[in-house]
Design a protein around this motif. Structure first.
Motif, PDB file in Angstrom:
ATOM      1  N   UNK A 243       0.840  -1.206   0.000  1.00 60.41           N
ATOM      2  CA  UNK A 243       0.000   0.000   0.000  1.00 60.41           C
ATOM      3  C   UNK A 243       0.876   1.256   0.000  1.00 60.41           C
ATOM      4  N   UNK A 244       1.924   1.215   0.826  1.00 59.54           N
ATOM      5  CA  UNK A 244       2.821   2.385   0.894  1.00 59.54           C
ATOM      6  C   UNK A 244       3.490   2.636  -0.461  1.00 59.54           C
ATOM      7  N   UNK A 245       3.934   1.571  -1.110  1.00 58.47           N
ATOM      8  CA  UNK A 245       4.598   1.711  -2.417  1.00 58.47           C
ATOM      9  C   UNK A 245       3.625   2.227  -3.465  1.00 58.47           C
ATOM     10  N   UNK A 246       2.400   1.670  -3.483  1.00 58.85           N
ATOM     11  CA  UNK A 246       1.396   2.105  -4.452  1.00 58.85           C
ATOM     12  C   UNK A 246       1.031   3.566  -4.221  1.00 58.85           C
ATOM     13  N   UNK A 247       0.996   3.972  -2.941  1.00 67.19           N
ATOM     14  CA  UNK A 247       0.672   5.373  -2.633  1.00 67.19           C
ATOM     15  C   UNK A 247       1.762   6.307  -3.154  1.00 67.19           C
ATOM     16  N   UNK A 248       3.005   5.927  -2.991  1.00 63.50           N
ATOM     17  CA  UNK A 248       4.112   6.744  -3.499  1.00 63.50           C
ATOM     18  C   UNK A 248       4.010   6.877  -5.013  1.00 63.50           C
TER      19      UNK A 248
END
Length: 564
Positions: free
Chosen positions: A551-556
């Motif tokens: 989720x963190x990577x997709x948000x970035x």
């Protein structure tokens, strides 16, 4: 496929990991909860979608939380538990009955029989010793009291079982009602099994109730498609989904202690295991056999002693004599209420003076058969025959007892030469009175005056032939008993009880081992294994961390796109 889909899939993974962790936490929290069944968290993959040449997955979805249980193994364990509960209770009942014999501590019936035989031998060595006559009477009384107490204690065991029967039937009814109510709750919450999860807490309660019920009766448990269970006992249903059939105790046949029946149709409950079966078997078979054996022993003892004693004479005759039992005066002798049916024959009534000198002897005939058709004797006709003897009167008392009395001062009467057995069967000039182990007692005439002990055969003070016949009577083979002696009858009874107790103990030990094996296998499946739960906890933790990183990577990446 978009970054939003990636975030959505990972959010589902986060949620799934949280549910898995919650399930693990619940298992760990209930690791020591009795009857708790380990829960499994089930995950599934949603249907994929097509995008061009690609078929793309959509993450993970929670499918349900179910109990980890092998139903077939559980049913085998319940059946074994039912048999074990039955065996343990039967073992307890037999042990109680065996302890009543008390042969190991020197106070049992065998020791009492030996003491009586010894007292008779001592008297035979010195037949004129008044104190030895008293010892014979006291020793015989000790034997009868022991038999009375043994019978009373056996009745107490049966009374305890009767009380346990009432309590156990109530427990079965309560558990049946509880299971029926839980069936309704489980079916409602699970939507008739339309959802993938089990109503685990309610199912745990139902499982414990079924396990407890299986200790009481042998049950056949069948789970239905709706999530409810039906419980059968030997083909009759006890619980059918949300309906429970109550049991009752039918006391119509009071002498049998009551039968267990269904309240709705009065059908008898058939049992083959569980405490309820053991209670009924203990009451009707185990205790029943002991009571029957004691009564048979008492009747045989009384008949053999009384048959010989009733034909003898003591140191003086009777001036009056009344039987302890009441009779039906005008019935045939086989229906008159005698201790046993006499044979066709006769007996002598002899009149003597105070010094024991014979004055006259009178023969009283005893005829068998129907009084009206065959001219058979009745108690009333025998009374009339005796009453016709000059110097004697005979009558039936208002209570139905036979009374014979001398009409002349200084004239007494004695009995002898009885080929019919009527004198002993009627309770005249007997050693014992009573019809069974509960009522067996030494004749009060002998207890009041030991000189009335009939040791002579040829007349008052004439000989000791009567005593000679009674000595060792306890060990003599009895033709009417198939050549078995009184002592042998008791030994057979005690040995049969000891063997049954030993066999039941061995069977119970075998059932304990078998049940423990099944219980171990069952707990290995349903019990909480802390090591396995720890591994699952780490697995869900890692899954949660990985989904969060996605989720963190997709948000970035999404932020990067929006900034262009």
């Amino acid at each position: 496929m978009s970054l939003f889909s990636t975030i959505h899939n990972s959010a589902g993974a986060l949620q799934s990991a949280q549910i898995g962790l919650q399930t693990v936490g619940n298992n760990i929290a209930n690791a020591n909860t009795e009857g708790y069944i380990r829960q499994n968290y089930i995950q599934t993959t949603p249907a994929p979608s097509r995008s061009g040449q690609l078929i793309i997955g959509h993450g993970v979805r929670p499918a349900g939380i179910t109990q980890q249980i092998d139903q077939a193994l559980a049913e085998r364990m319940w059946d074994a538990g039912s048999q074990l509960a039955s065996g343990a209770l039967q073992d307890k009942t037999l042990t109680q009955l065996l302890s009543l014999m008390n042969d190991l501590d020197g106070t049992g019936l065998n020791d009492e029989l030996t003491a009586l035989n010894g007292a008779l031998h001592d008297l035979a060595n010195e037949p004129n010793d008044a104190s030895l006559r008293q010892v014979v009477i006291l020793t015989a009384e000790s034997l009868t009291l022991k038999m009375n107490r043994t019978h009373k204690e056996a009745l107490r065991v049966r009374s305890d079982l009767d009380a346990a029967l009432v309590d156990t039937v109530d427990r079965v009814n309560d558990l049946g009602e509880k299971i029926a109510k839980l069936n309704l709750q489980i079916s409602t919450i699970e939507g008739g099994r339309l959802i993938g999860s089990d109503a685990t807490g309610l199912r745990d309660d139902r499982y414990r109730a079924i396990e407890e019920l299986s200790q009481l009766i042998d049950v056949n448990v069948q789970e239905q498609a709706t999530g409810t269970v039906s419980i059968f006992v030997q083909g009759d249903y006890l619980v059918s989904e949300i309906y429970n059939r109550e049991l009752k105790i039918d006391y119509t046949k009071v002498e049998e202690g009551g039968e267990i029946r269904f309240r709705d149709n009065n059908a008898e409950l058939q049992l083959s295991g569980g405490e309820l079966y053991a209670i009924k078997r203990g009451r009707d078979v185990q205790v029943g056999e002991v009571l029957n054996d004691l009564d048979d022993l008492a009747r045989t003892l009384a008949r053999e002693f009384n048959t010989l004693h009733s034909q003898g004479q003591g140191h003086r005759g009777y001036d009056s004599l009344t039987t302890a039992e009441a009779f039906v005066p005008d019935a045939a002798l086989d229906a008159a209420g005698l201790a046993w049916t006499p044979e066709a024959g006769a007996f002598d009534l002899t009149l003597v003076d105070e010094a024991g000198k014979r004055l006259s002897t009178h023969r009283i005939d005893v005829r068998l058969g129907d009084p009206d058709r065959d001219g058979g004797s009745t108690v009333a006709s025998i009374i009339a025959d005796i009453d016709r003897i000059d110097g004697l009167s005979a009558e039936l008392t208002p209570n139905g007892q036979l009374r014979i009395a001398s009409d002349l001062p200084g004239v007494e009467f004695t009995f002898g030469g009885d080929t019919s057995g009527f004198v002993a069967a009627a309770g005249l000039n007997t050693f014992f009175v009573g019809r069974g182990a509960e009522s067996l007692a030494v004749n009060s005439v002998l207890k009041d005056d030991p000189s009335m002990l009939a040791i002579s055969r040829g007349g008052i003070g004439a000989d000791t032939d009567g005593l000679t016949e009674i000595v060792d009577l306890l060990d003599a083979d009895i033709e009417r008993e198939g050549g078995v002696s009184i002592r042998d009858k008791y030994a057979k009874m005690a040995n049969r009880l000891a063997l049954a107790t030993s066999n039941q103990q061995a069977a119970t030990q075998g059932l304990q081992s078998f049940y423990a094996t099944l219980q171990g296998e069952h707990l290995a499946i349903t019990g909480v294994n802390m090591d396995e739960e720890a591994l699952r906890m780490i697995t869900y933790q890692r899954a949660f961390q990985a989904a969060s990183r996605v989720i963190a990577t997709a948000s970035e990446m999404l932020e990067l796109l929006t900034s262009l």
